[in-house]
Every structure is written in C-alpha cells, then in structure tokens.
Scaffold this active site. Structure first.
Site, PDB file in Angstrom:
ATOM      1  N   HIS A   6       0.838  -1.194   0.000  1.00 12.49           N
ATOM      2  CA  HIS A   6       0.000   0.000   0.000  1.00 12.49           C
ATOM      3  C   HIS A   6       0.878   1.251   0.000  1.00 12.49           C
ATOM      4  O   HIS A   6       2.088   1.191   0.182  1.00 12.49           O
ATOM      5  CB  HIS A   6      -0.924   0.008   1.222  1.00 12.49           C
ATOM      6  CG  HIS A   6      -0.211   0.170   2.528  1.00 12.49           C
ATOM      7  ND1 HIS A   6       0.500  -0.863   3.123  1.00 12.49           N
ATOM      8  CD2 HIS A   6      -0.065   1.238   3.366  1.00 12.49           C
ATOM      9  CE1 HIS A   6       1.034  -0.451   4.250  1.00 12.49           C
ATOM     10  NE2 HIS A   6       0.699   0.831   4.425  1.00 12.49           N
ATOM     11  N   ASP A  52       0.475   5.372   1.663  1.00 13.78           N
ATOM     12  CA  ASP A  52      -0.316   6.032   2.690  1.00 13.78           C
ATOM     13  C   ASP A  52      -1.120   7.215   2.147  1.00 13.78           C
ATOM     14  O   ASP A  52      -0.617   8.012   1.336  1.00 13.78           O
ATOM     15  CB  ASP A  52       0.596   6.538   3.814  1.00 13.78           C
ATOM     16  CG  ASP A  52       1.308   5.407   4.541  1.00 13.78           C
ATOM     17  OD1 ASP A  52       0.794   4.277   4.529  1.00 13.78           O
ATOM     18  OD2 ASP A  52       2.377   5.666   5.124  1.00 13.78           O
ATOM     19  N   HIS A  76       4.669   0.085   0.064  1.00  9.15           N
ATOM     20  CA  HIS A  76       5.411  -0.621   1.110  1.00  9.15           C
ATOM     21  C   HIS A  76       4.534  -1.672   1.765  1.00  9.15           C
ATOM     22  O   HIS A  76       3.313  -1.682   1.605  1.00  9.15           O
ATOM     23  CB  HIS A  76       5.987   0.353   2.152  1.00  9.15           C
ATOM     24  CG  HIS A  76       4.962   1.173   2.871  1.00  9.15           C
ATOM     25  ND1 HIS A  76       4.368   2.294   2.322  1.00  9.15           N
ATOM     26  CD2 HIS A  76       4.420   1.050   4.113  1.00  9.15           C
ATOM     27  CE1 HIS A  76       3.515   2.820   3.182  1.00  9.15           C
ATOM     28  NE2 HIS A  76       3.518   2.073   4.278  1.00  9.15           N
ATOM     29  N   ARG A  95       5.199   7.732  13.917  1.00 12.68           N
ATOM     30  CA  ARG A  95       5.214   8.057  12.490  1.00 12.68           C
ATOM     31  C   ARG A  95       4.707   9.482  12.275  1.00 12.68           C
ATOM     32  O   ARG A  95       3.718   9.900  12.877  1.00 12.68           O
ATOM     33  CB  ARG A  95       4.314   7.083  11.729  1.00 12.68           C
ATOM     34  CG  ARG A  95       4.300   7.293  10.206  1.00 12.68           C
ATOM     35  CD  ARG A  95       3.254   6.406   9.547  1.00 12.68           C
ATOM     36  NE  ARG A  95       1.900   6.833   9.927  1.00 12.68           N
ATOM     37  CZ  ARG A  95       0.821   6.097   9.735  1.00 12.68           C
ATOM     38  NH1 ARG A  95       0.905   4.897   9.206  1.00 12.68           N
ATOM     39  NH2 ARG A  95      -0.376   6.554  10.110  1.00 12.68           N
TER      40      ARG A  95
END
Length: 378
Positions: A188, A190, A335, A351
């Site tokens: 996917h 983000d 990723h 993150r």
C-alpha cells in the site's frame, strides 16, 4: 516550512467516543517517551474520537494548499548532507540508501532539503542509531510539508500528527494471525485518498523484535520503467479512483452501510523534485480506472499491481534495529510490513507524514532511466 499541525481544521460533532488503553508500554518506548517529557499520566496513546460520517471526513483538508517541495530547492550534489555522513550506501540498484554518522535532530536546513532530494531520488532512506524525540520527529516533518493529523490514528499525547505504530495495540481491535496478519501487512501507499496525498513519511521504531518485522518498499519509478513504451501510452494521462483505508457512514443514507472516501488522481505522476515519472497505484486502495468498465479496469490494475509487487529487483527489504528512522516518499513507492514475528515480541514506533502537492501528470517528463542516461538498462 509548513504550518504546524495542531488539531483538525473542522469541528466533528458526531463521533464514536475514544477509549483508554491499558496494555503496558514496551520498555524502550517508555524510556524514549519519558526522556522527551511526554505526559503519560492520562494513558497512552491518545485516542481521538472517531468520526462517524463521510461528509465530516471529506471536509478535513478539503481545500487547495500551497506546497513547496524541499527536495526541489536542494543542492543537487547533496554536498552538505554527504559531508556530514561517515558512510552512504545504496542498498539496491533502484531503491534504498542507508546513511551512517548523521543525527536527524542535528541537520541544518540545507541538509534537510538535501535529504528530501535523496529520498526523492532513492525512494527510501535508512538511518540507524537515532537519538530522536517525538517532538524532533514532528519538527522535521513540518519542514517537509503540512503534517497530517489523522482523525482515527492513535497519537502521542500532546503531539497531534505524531501517530503511534504499535501492532500489539492494533491487535486489541482486530486480532492478527499468520493467515491474516493485518492492515499494514499488504502492499500500500499512505493517504492516497487525500486531496493532496502524502509526501515523505518518517517512521522511527524505538522497539523491534529480535527476528522478523521487516518492511519492504518497491520503486514506482522502476515499476513504470518495467512497462513497455506502448503499454505506457495506455495509462499515461489516465486517472483512477483512490479510496481511504477507513470507511464511514453516509449521513443522508446510513442504512447503506460504510463507504470510503474517494478521490481521483493520475495513475502516473511526476515527482516535483526529480521531474521523473512514477507508477502510482496500490492494490489496497486504487479502486478503478476512470472511464473504463470494471472488467477492463480490473485487468489493467491487476497487471500494474503485479508489476509493482512481483519484481524483486525493484524492491528493498529492511531489517529494523532499535532507534532506527526510515524516511520514504509515498509519491513514488508502495510498502509492506512483514508480520512474521507473530506478535511474540513488541514492535513500537512513531510516524509523522508530511502532505505534499496535488498529484499531476506531464507527458513530457522523463523516466528515471531517461533522465540519468541509463536507457541501455532496458
């Protein structure tokens, strides 16, 4: 430097009340958080109340915003960044570079820009042994763009935009298993549903298992170059519908069940710092190609997904160690997080994602190979 992320820019009234978690914080994570002065007395992490309705979430950041790419203003030689490093190693031919001897918290503004350019060229950059607080991580993210404050993601208390990545926490809501390992364990990219989707994401893992828990990235530049010139003509300039990871109710028709946020973006986009074309699809969240029947769209998209996912020569696999930071560019990568450690040891990190420009396509833009004079590799 982008404006500081504080809270979501709209008032969302219809929410699911937030919950308080009680699972113990891994030792290295607690030590890092306490060293940074994070207030843990009201529980960890902070859980924002979850929005119920689709229209509320659509209205989050639903306006055009200026974005100046840090990599586009960098010194192309990256002399300031490389001079500070003790070693710079390309991990594969097409994707992934490790930098040693540099602390992210100490970078000058020129070095920050050069790091952004390196990420734009190499797709993902790895830095081990980072002494980095969540506050410093967020401050670096603000240099690269508006920091995304997620309406659902658990956050470090007092730091909107610093999301907590903690599989043991996620497993309290959705149990993971070997056959069904969970959301991040699939290819996917983000925040593709945003009006201006993610640019650089910075994940700092303070706690990792002894074995397993690797993350893989694949290059969108190289995936596009895997396509024949004639096939590229089929997808160049075409758009697709990209959807959110989370679903919400339609306020006007809640009985219809959960629906995803959807936005239209190009299948092939051009990075503003390099000017190179990249394939920009992912199996998890690219739903359909605009203007094609479903059967036609599915054939093309499934082929593009396979090109990205099955060519190991355009991928890099990273084995984490504690206190490692990884910065990657969502505009040119997908990723996948491996769950092979099966939750037997904790994995915890923070993150920060910097939002970028609205995706665009330029028919005159070169491929990476064309720009670097590497057409002999075809």
């Amino acid at each position: 430097m982008a404006p500081s992320a504080t809270t979501l820019n709209i008032q969302i009234k219809d929410v699911v009340p937030s919950k308080k978690d009680t699972i113990p914080i891994p030792g290295p994570a607690r030590e890092r958080l306490e060293k940074a002065g994070i207030d843990l007395t009201n529980g960890y992490p902070y859980r924002p109340p979850r929005p119920l309705y689709l229209d509320d979430v659509y209205n989050i950041r639903n306006e055009s915003r200026d974005h100046v790419d840090a990599g586009a203003r960098a010194d192309k030689s990256k002399k300031n960044l490389f001079a500070a490093a003790t070693k710079v190693t390309d991990l594969t031919a097409y994707i992934g570079t490790e930098i040693e001897g540099v602390q992210l918290k100490d970078l000058t503004n020129a070095q920050r820009d050069e790091l952004a350019l390196l990420v734009a060229e190499r797709s993902v950059v790895f830095l081990r042994n980072q002494d980095l607080s969540p506050q410093q991580q967020k401050e670096l993210g603000e240099w690269y763009g508006e920091v995304e404050v997620h309406p659902q993601a658990p956050q470090v208390p007092g730091l909107p935009g610093v999301s907590v990545i903690w599989p043991d926490l996620f497993a309290t809501e959705r149990a993971a298993s070997f056959r069904n390992p969970g959301g991040a364990s699939r290819w996917h990219s983000d925040l593709v549903h945003e009006r201006q989707p993610a640019g650089i994401t910075h994940l700092h893992n303070d706690t990792v298992p002894d074995v397993g828990g690797d993350t893989l990235w694949a290059s969108g530049y190289a995936a596009y170059e895997k396509l024949s010139p004639e096939f590229r003509k089929i997808i160049d300039g075409r758009s697709a519908v990209y959807r959110s990871a989370h679903a919400y109710l339609d306020r006007e028709n809640p009985e219809a069940g959960p629906k995803y946020i959807e936005r239209v973006h190009p299948l092939v986009r051009v990075h503003p710092a390099t000017g190179w074309k990249a394939l920009w699809v992912n199996r998890a969240m690219t739903d359909r190609i605009v203007g094609l029947d479903k059967a036609e769209s599915d054939v093309i998209l499934n082929y593009l997904f396979d090109v990205y996912e099955k060519n190991v020569d355009i991928q890099v696999r990273w084995r984490w160690t504690p206190r490692t930071s990884v910065l990657w560019d969502n505009r040119i990568t997908i990723h996948n997080a491996s769950w092979d450690y099966a939750g037997k040891q904790p994995r915890h990190g923070t993150r920060v994602t910097s939002l970028a420009e609205q995706p665009s396509f330029d028919a005159n833009a070169p491929t990476r190979q064309e720009a670097l004079g590497l057409l002999g590799e075809r």
